[in-house]
Design an enzyme around this catalytic site. Structure first.
Site, PDB file in Angstrom:
ATOM      1  N   HIS A   1       0.835  -1.196   0.000  1.00 26.62           N
ATOM      2  CA  HIS A   1       0.000   0.000   0.000  1.00 26.62           C
ATOM      3  C   HIS A   1       0.872   1.249   0.000  1.00 26.62           C
ATOM      4  O   HIS A   1       1.949   1.272   0.598  1.00 26.62           O
ATOM      5  CB  HIS A   1      -0.909   0.013   1.231  1.00 26.62           C
ATOM      6  CG  HIS A   1      -1.703  -1.241   1.401  1.00 26.62           C
ATOM      7  ND1 HIS A   1      -2.582  -1.697   0.453  1.00 26.62           N
ATOM      8  CD2 HIS A   1      -1.731  -2.147   2.408  1.00 26.62           C
ATOM      9  CE1 HIS A   1      -3.133  -2.828   0.873  1.00 26.62           C
ATOM     10  NE2 HIS A   1      -2.621  -3.117   2.049  1.00 26.62           N
TER      11      HIS A   1
ATOM     12  N   GLU B   1      -1.832  -0.529   8.279  1.00 28.30           N
ATOM     13  CA  GLU B   1      -2.805  -1.473   8.835  1.00 28.30           C
ATOM     14  C   GLU B   1      -2.150  -2.433   9.816  1.00 28.30           C
ATOM     15  O   GLU B   1      -0.921  -2.513   9.924  1.00 28.30           O
ATOM     16  CB  GLU B   1      -3.495  -2.252   7.716  1.00 28.30           C
ATOM     17  CG  GLU B   1      -2.565  -3.093   6.872  1.00 28.30           C
ATOM     18  CD  GLU B   1      -3.236  -3.663   5.624  1.00 28.30           C
ATOM     19  OE1 GLU B   1      -4.345  -3.207   5.261  1.00 28.30           O
ATOM     20  OE2 GLU B   1      -2.655  -4.564   4.996  1.00 28.30           O
TER      21      GLU B   1
ATOM     22  N   HIS C   1       3.176  -7.816   1.390  1.00 29.70           N
ATOM     23  CA  HIS C   1       2.481  -8.700   2.320  1.00 29.70           C
ATOM     24  C   HIS C   1       1.330  -9.422   1.622  1.00 29.70           C
ATOM     25  O   HIS C   1       0.902  -9.033   0.534  1.00 29.70           O
ATOM     26  CB  HIS C   1       1.932  -7.908   3.522  1.00 29.70           C
ATOM     27  CG  HIS C   1       0.923  -6.876   3.145  1.00 29.70           C
ATOM     28  ND1 HIS C   1       1.278  -5.618   2.713  1.00 29.70           N
ATOM     29  CD2 HIS C   1      -0.438  -6.895   3.111  1.00 29.70           C
ATOM     30  CE1 HIS C   1       0.197  -4.914   2.447  1.00 29.70           C
ATOM     31  NE2 HIS C   1      -0.875  -5.663   2.670  1.00 29.70           N
TER      32      HIS C   1
ATOM     33  N   ARG D   1      -1.507  -4.468  -6.287  1.00 27.34           N
ATOM     34  CA  ARG D   1      -1.338  -5.922  -6.422  1.00 27.34           C
ATOM     35  C   ARG D   1      -0.151  -6.182  -7.344  1.00 27.34           C
ATOM     36  O   ARG D   1      -0.127  -5.694  -8.478  1.00 27.34           O
ATOM     37  CB  ARG D   1      -2.629  -6.514  -7.000  1.00 27.34           C
ATOM     38  CG  ARG D   1      -2.697  -8.021  -7.034  1.00 27.34           C
ATOM     39  CD  ARG D   1      -3.971  -8.507  -7.726  1.00 27.34           C
ATOM     40  NE  ARG D   1      -5.173  -8.064  -7.062  1.00 27.34           N
ATOM     41  CZ  ARG D   1      -6.175  -7.442  -7.665  1.00 27.34           C
ATOM     42  NH1 ARG D   1      -6.125  -7.166  -8.957  1.00 27.34           N
ATOM     43  NH2 ARG D   1      -7.243  -7.087  -6.983  1.00 27.34           N
TER      44      ARG D   1
END
Length: 323
Positions: free
Chosen positions: A105, A122, A180, A200
């Site tokens: 991200h 996150e 991740h 992605r």
């Protein structure tokens, strides 16, 4: 604007995913007929996916409407000054029946410039994991952009990724710029900035239900990487009962582990809303004018104006979140 606010539950926003399973139905009691539920968005202010209240006198009002109406009473003075009528966190439960894509991200600066969005810092708390299940976080060696791109182009990316076998209670902090993925067999709680921006980079060469490969974002992703991050993503924390045990503190949120076996008085000293995700058991939140029961798989938002309340349970595990 003072109001008779109370602990709020929201209708979950359920997401059918290529990699989703049935644990959100079978283990978390989500009411859904979709075949592959990958995500339950518990509290969301993402555009197009705004949560609706599920309990009490505010039932069916949107989170966006609550923010514009109750402002700092809902989220706190400092949060309202910073975020205005945007709720700063996105709260989810995620069930991975299959491996998610390898992804990362962008940070706030990049996300604002490219997508008019927050970045996406996150964290994960593992609620259940099938034997041998993994989370993929970071690389298994020192990494450069040249080495990464070589493996990406040669389709050998998994060989340089770090796979961690996980169990219930394992907790990970996923900073922006870190590669991740959630592995097959893992059910987890996710706390993140309000953002749906994901780059992605690899999707296991699989096809969707229409026989198409999903879109990759490698041109965008390469600028979002931080290849010099230390391996500090595993979170160690105390599990002392009947007190808040800090797990993660970052500029975007604080999350504490709370194991409750007797009535516990909570004082909100943070000038923030407080969120409780029930990851095991059941509990009741009680105050002068309210009493709200919640159980495994449910999430409750306590408005910032409620400064003292009591949580009662004989054996509940909660994640306590505030900004």
């Amino acid at each position: 604007m003072k109001a008779n606010l109370y602990p709020i539950k929201f209708h979950p926003i359920l997401k059918d995913k290529l990699w989703g399973g049935d644990k959100l139905k079978t283990l978390l009691n989500k009411d859904c007929h979709l075949p592959n539920i990958g995500e339950s968005w518990e509290i969301s202010d993402v555009e197009g996916d705004t949560s609706l209240v599920a309990n009490g006198s505010l039932e069916n009002q949107s989170l966006k409407h609550l923010l514009s109406t109750y402002k700092a009473d809902l989220i706190g003075e400092k949060n309202y000054k910073q975020f205005g009528n945007t709720f700063p966190l996105l709260i989810k439960f995620i069930d991975a029946k299959e491996d998610l894509s390898i992804q990362l991200h962008p940070n706030d600066e990049l996300a604002a410039k490219r997508h008019n969005s927050f970045g996406k810092t996150e964290m994960w708390y593992v609620m259940q994991a099938d034997p041998g299940s993994n989370l993929i976080v970071g690389f298994n060696q020192e990494m450069t952009s040249e080495t990464y791109l070589k493996h990406l182009n040669e389709k050998t990316l998994p060989s340089i990724l770090n796979f961690d076998e996980v169990n219930t209670g394992d907790t990970y902090f996923i900073d922006v710029g870190r590669i991740h993925a959630i592995g097959a067999g893992v059910l987890l709680a996710e706390i993140q900035q309000t953002s749906d921006i994901t780059y992605r980079v690899y999707d296991w060469d699989r096809l969707d239900d229409k026989g198409q490969s999903r879109e990759l974002h490698n041109d965008l992703a390469i600028d979002a990487f931080n290849f010099n991050m230390p391996d500090n993503f595993r979170v160690a924390y105390s599990k002392a009962e009947n007190q808040s045990n800090n797990m993660v503190s970052c500029p975007y949120f604080t999350t504490n582990y709370l194991k409750i076996t007797k009535p516990l008085k909570i004082e909100n000293i943070y000038d923030s809303f407080m969120i409780y995700m029930c990851v095991n058991g059941e509990a009741t939140i009680t105050g002068p004018n309210f009493q709200e029961f919640f159980k495994t798989g449910e999430t409750i938002l306590v408005p910032a104006m409620i400064k003292t309340f009591e949580i009662t349970s004989k054996n509940a595990t909660l994640l306590e979140v505030y900004v």
